[in-house]
Scaffold this active site. Sequence first.
Site, mmCIF file in Angstrom:
data_model
loop_
_atom_site.group_PDB
_atom_site.id
_atom_site.type_symbol
_atom_site.label_atom_id
_atom_site.label_comp_id
_atom_site.label_asym_id
_atom_site.label_seq_id
_atom_site.Cartn_x
_atom_site.Cartn_y
_atom_site.Cartn_z
ATOM 1 N N ASN B 385 0.811 -1.205 0.000
ATOM 2 C CA ASN B 385 0.000 0.000 0.000
ATOM 3 C C ASN B 385 0.855 1.271 0.000
ATOM 4 O O ASN B 385 0.988 1.927 -1.032
ATOM 5 C CB ASN B 385 -0.943 -0.022 1.203
ATOM 6 C CG ASN B 385 -1.982 1.084 1.149
ATOM 7 O OD1 ASN B 385 -1.921 1.975 0.305
ATOM 8 N ND2 ASN B 385 -2.940 1.047 2.048
ATOM 9 N N ASP B 386 1.465 1.580 1.146
ATOM 10 C CA ASP B 386 2.223 2.829 1.237
ATOM 11 C C ASP B 386 3.365 2.902 0.226
ATOM 12 O O ASP B 386 3.680 3.971 -0.281
ATOM 13 C CB ASP B 386 2.778 3.001 2.656
ATOM 14 C CG ASP B 386 1.660 3.159 3.677
ATOM 15 O OD1 ASP B 386 0.584 3.634 3.277
ATOM 16 O OD2 ASP B 386 1.869 2.806 4.845
#
Lengths: 90, 459
Positions: B385-386
């Site tokens: 994600n990040d």
Amino acid sequence: MDMINILTVFILAIFIGFEIITKVPPTLHTPLMSGSNAISGIAIVGAIIATKVDGEIGTWLGLIAVIFATINCVGGFMVTDRMLKMFKRK
Amino acid sequence: MEYTNLAYVLASVLFILGIKKLSSPKTARTGNTISSIGMLIAIIATMTSFELLDFKLIAIGIIIGAIIGATFAIRIEMTQMPQMVAIFNGFGGGASALVAAAEFFSKYGTSEQTMFLTGTIILSIFIGTLTLTGSFIAFGKLQGFISGQPIVFSGQQVLNAFIVVALIGLGTYVTIGGVEEMNMFYIVILLAAILGITLTIPIGGADMPVVISLLNSYSGLAAASTGFVLMNNALIISGALVGASGLILTNIMCKGMNRSLANVIFGAVGLQIKSNSGEAKQLNIKSSSTDEAAMILDAADKVIIVPGYGLAVAQAQHAAREVAEQLESMGKKVLYAIHPVAGRMPGHMNVLLAEANVPYEQLKDLDQINPEFEDCDVAIVLGANDVVNPAARHDKSSPIYGMPILDVDKSRTVIINKRTMNPGFAGIQNELFGFDNSIMVFGDAKEMLTALHKDLKEL
């Protein structure tokens, strides 16, 4: 003079360390860590020497140190080998 | 004694050669064997050159240690590698501190107790003990014995600062003035032990890769300082190598998260509630199924798989490799993009994929893979994600601004698999999910990949 000598050894070893470790690819960083972990088990050399103080508290501290350092050496080298075995080409 | 020192030189050379061979997966295994031979030589040389050694006692110690170490090495799961390295760092630091302590007790009050000796003993006990307790806390956090959340209390920094000042003061006093009372010595040990704990508890689970790398470095420095105590070159050289290695990895991990070391150690990130969610833009998400994803992949020539830790948690590495092999059999080029902090320690994701029989030539790091996204047809993001959030490139208000990311959004299509829309570690929404070229496929990574594999075969 002795002090200067070992300090020289220490500093040069750090430089060698930086040189060779920056060449390790990111793919192998975990085995590098577990392998260097095993190498820091070199404290076993000191631990063995420490046990020679007869019947003193030093002997017992040395024994525990031998156990700790052996865990590092044996466990570290074995798990590194286990990992590296898995890195295969096509 | 001469030949012992010669043997230590040989052992050190073998360690250096061993690490040097880690520069390629082809030679790495031989390198590890070379290092272990170096260790064996150092041990044998020590055993045969010092008088008055109690071989029985040493043998008992070695056998106990070997059994424990081997058990760890054989039984550990690859996902648990960070814990294992953490606890081993602790044993290494502990061993060094114990050796220094033993030396202190044997030289205490004799003419051999020089200022240099006492000083190095104190240093070695300080670093070693701190490594021991810090590593055990890190182990506890990673294993789930202790909460992975940062543990903070008011005055924590003040307490740490006080302990550091007290340690330096006491250490200097003991070194210069000689040890009048044994109590002083015990207080140094106690303070170092407490410092190891208070420095590690405020660090969150996501920052553990940095902490393990740092403790790895400390365990080396502890060995080196014990080398100064014993005037032993083998310990000094090996300790310096490990110390350098740990520092380099710490630096790489910090860069991977765009954080300074000070920020990781004192920042307690993960605790503060991010309040900028109010301005979160509504994302226009396109949710899709695996058969649609299979059709998109069918039209692609070049596919890049981006594994995140969610993949490892779902134990889906094998399923990912099966999808990759299916795609290759359909004539497509498949690569894997590995972010430096994709796993729970440096290089962790690579090991997890190697375990699933992914050939290492396909594993590409950040610098190698980013130019490849330009002409990539489909990027498949699995549980990451990040590290794929484009906000890191342009949004100055984002907490991850400046963090190096994988430029998956430059691919023609991005297929993203996530369990839910929950944000990642940094607690922020990912604008990538709303991009025109993004398609979300929700569900467990393993189930999704198995279904995708089936759909690809049925095309």
